[in-house]
Design a protein around this motif. Structure first.
Motif, short mmCIF file in Angstrom:
data_model
loop_
_atom_site.label_atom_id
_atom_site.label_comp_id
_atom_site.label_asym_id
_atom_site.label_seq_id
_atom_site.Cartn_x
_atom_site.Cartn_y
_atom_site.Cartn_z
N ASP A 195 0.88 -1.24 0.02
CA ASP A 195 0.00 -0.05 0.00
C ASP A 195 0.84 1.07 -0.12
N GLY A 196 0.40 2.20 -0.86
CA GLY A 196 1.30 3.42 -0.96
C GLY A 196 2.47 3.45 -1.90
N GLY A 197 2.69 2.36 -2.65
CA GLY A 197 4.08 2.13 -2.86
C GLY A 197 3.61 2.29 -4.56
N VAL A 198 4.47 1.77 -5.37
CA VAL A 198 4.31 1.93 -6.95
C VAL A 198 3.87 0.73 -7.68
N GLY A 199 3.09 -0.23 -6.92
CA GLY A 199 2.59 -1.35 -7.87
C GLY A 199 1.56 -1.15 -8.77
N PHE A 200 0.82 0.06 -8.61
CA PHE A 200 0.05 0.42 -9.97
C PHE A 200 0.76 0.81 -11.35
N LEU A 252 -17.05 -14.70 -13.43
CA LEU A 252 -15.64 -14.52 -13.45
C LEU A 252 -15.22 -13.53 -12.35
N VAL A 253 -14.16 -13.84 -11.64
CA VAL A 253 -13.70 -12.96 -10.59
C VAL A 253 -12.44 -12.53 -10.68
N THR A 254 -12.19 -11.24 -10.23
CA THR A 254 -10.82 -10.56 -10.45
C THR A 254 -10.72 -9.44 -9.22
N ALA A 255 -9.61 -9.50 -8.92
CA ALA A 255 -9.16 -8.54 -7.64
C ALA A 255 -9.39 -6.99 -8.33
N PRO A 256 -9.62 -6.05 -7.57
CA PRO A 256 -10.08 -4.67 -7.91
C PRO A 256 -8.45 -4.05 -8.16
N THR A 257 -8.46 -3.04 -8.90
CA THR A 257 -7.21 -2.24 -9.22
C THR A 257 -7.12 -1.45 -7.75
N SER A 258 -5.77 -1.19 -7.71
CA SER A 258 -5.50 -0.22 -6.34
C SER A 258 -4.05 0.04 -6.48
N ASP A 259 -3.47 0.82 -5.55
CA ASP A 259 -2.02 1.36 -5.64
C ASP A 259 -1.08 0.06 -5.54
#
Length: 361
Positions: A195-200, A252-259
């Protein structure tokens, strides 16, 4: 001014240096190693004195940077992944390229790098593709992989944002990225991002950080890792360098986008195609326990990754907590169905009712 008019206006200001000879005669297009063969030309534009300079197209070549260039020390580097396709009439198509331009600027902003102008991006990209059009092979499975990227070039070992940058586009002919199905390991210790990083963002360091845990998984016989959340490792988020989908019964299930999770363009397209086909799509957190239980009771029908390079990559098995779960082959799978629909749109073989195709004229 509309985008096409801006591109036409800028084309006259491009500094173009054509290669005297072509390497294409030495390329075996039936036996391509992904990302190792490059076309004759590349696009280059430098950021100096607070502004982007005259963009150039030049022969693909090595570059010289000082050892103190900040990209080597502080990791200011972002990139995109795109593809160009050639249809049976010889027309060249891009797939949702404005989304790639938007995303590289989002990535750049997160790393305190200057955003790249839209007109420069499209003028350089389209001119480059027209110059190297013979490298784009027609037919499903063939494409030209396009790699736009930005690096910090200022020679200074100082922990602060650079003042000079280089934006580039290089291209590589490609066939299918993955062959066959993939076995994966659910992450229990390592994390892709926090969280708060640059994963997105498509920051280069995100991918470097994956290499070591992925190598450990490969030693156990798995090709990729499905990453879990950094806090508890209880929720599934991404697969290797791809977004991840789970089919439970006919949902069909997928995770929401986030940071932490990349806003994948292929991901968004598959969600839309699923809805077009009347498939229920649930965008929510996906517990590891739910997927393991679904595998046990038979309601887990498919897992597949989605991304530009692989398009859609089916997963045949996963391991978590020393338990291995095999996923049976499924006729008329969502993975194969949506991959075909997506590729048919990309290759101009079917209707494009969402306006995703962009013709390079």
């Amino acid at each position: 001014m509309k985008l096409k008019a801006m591109i036409n206006s800028l084309n006259t200001n491009l500094d173009i240096q054509k290669s005297e000879t072509s390497k294409i005669e030495n390329v075996d297009f039936e036996n391509l190693a992904f990302g190792r063969t490059f076309t004759d030309h590349m696009f280059v534009c430098d950021f100096i004195d607070g502004k982007w300079q005259q963009p150039k197209i030049m022969p693909y070549q090595a570059m010289t940077f000082e050892p103190s260039a900040r990209v080597f020390h502080y990791g200011q580097a972002v990139f995109e992944g795109m593809k160009a396709y050639k249809d049976n009439a010889g027309k060249i198509w891009l797939f949702r390229p404005e989304a790639n331009h938007k995303r590289i600027n989002i990535s750049s902003a997160r790393l305190a790098m200057p955003e790249f102008p839209k007109d420069y991006f499209f003028a350089g990209l389209e001119t480059l593709l027209k110059m190297d059009k013979e490298w784009i092979q027609p037919g499903i499975g063939n494409s030209l992989y396009i790699r736009p990227f930005v690096i910090a070039t200022e020679p200074a070992i100082s922990a602060s944002p650079a003042s000079t940058y280089r934006f580039m586009i290089i291209c590589s002919p490609a066939k299918a990225y993955y062959s066959g199905k993939v076995r994966v390991l659910f992450a229990e210790k390592y994390s892709r991002s926090a969280d708060g990083g640059v994963g997105f963002a498509k920051a280069s360091g995100n991918y470097a950080a994956q290499f070591y845990p992925t190598s450990l998984a490969q030693e156990k016989g798995y090709q990729q890792i499905i990453w879990t959340d950094a806090h508890t490792h209880e929720y599934l988020e991404e697969a290797g360098t791809m977004n991840i989908f789970f089919r439970i019964d006919d949902r069909l299930v997928t995770a929401p986008t986030s940071d932490r999770i990349l806003d994948g363009i292929t991901r968004k397209s598959i969600i839309q195609l699923a809805e077009d086909n009347g498939v229920t799509v649930e965008i929510r957190r996906v517990p590891v326990t739910e997927i393991k239980e679904a595998a046990r009771n038979g309601s887990l029908k498919e897992i597949f990754g989605a991304g530009t390079a692989a398009v859609v990559s089916p997963i045949s098995a996963f391991e978590h907590g020393n338990e291995v779960f095999e996923i049976p082959d499924l006729e008329n799978s969502y993975a194969s169905k949506f991959k075909k629909q997506l590729q048919d749109i990309q290759h101009n073989l079917s209707e494009d009712k969402h306006g995703w195709r962009h013709e390079v004229k």
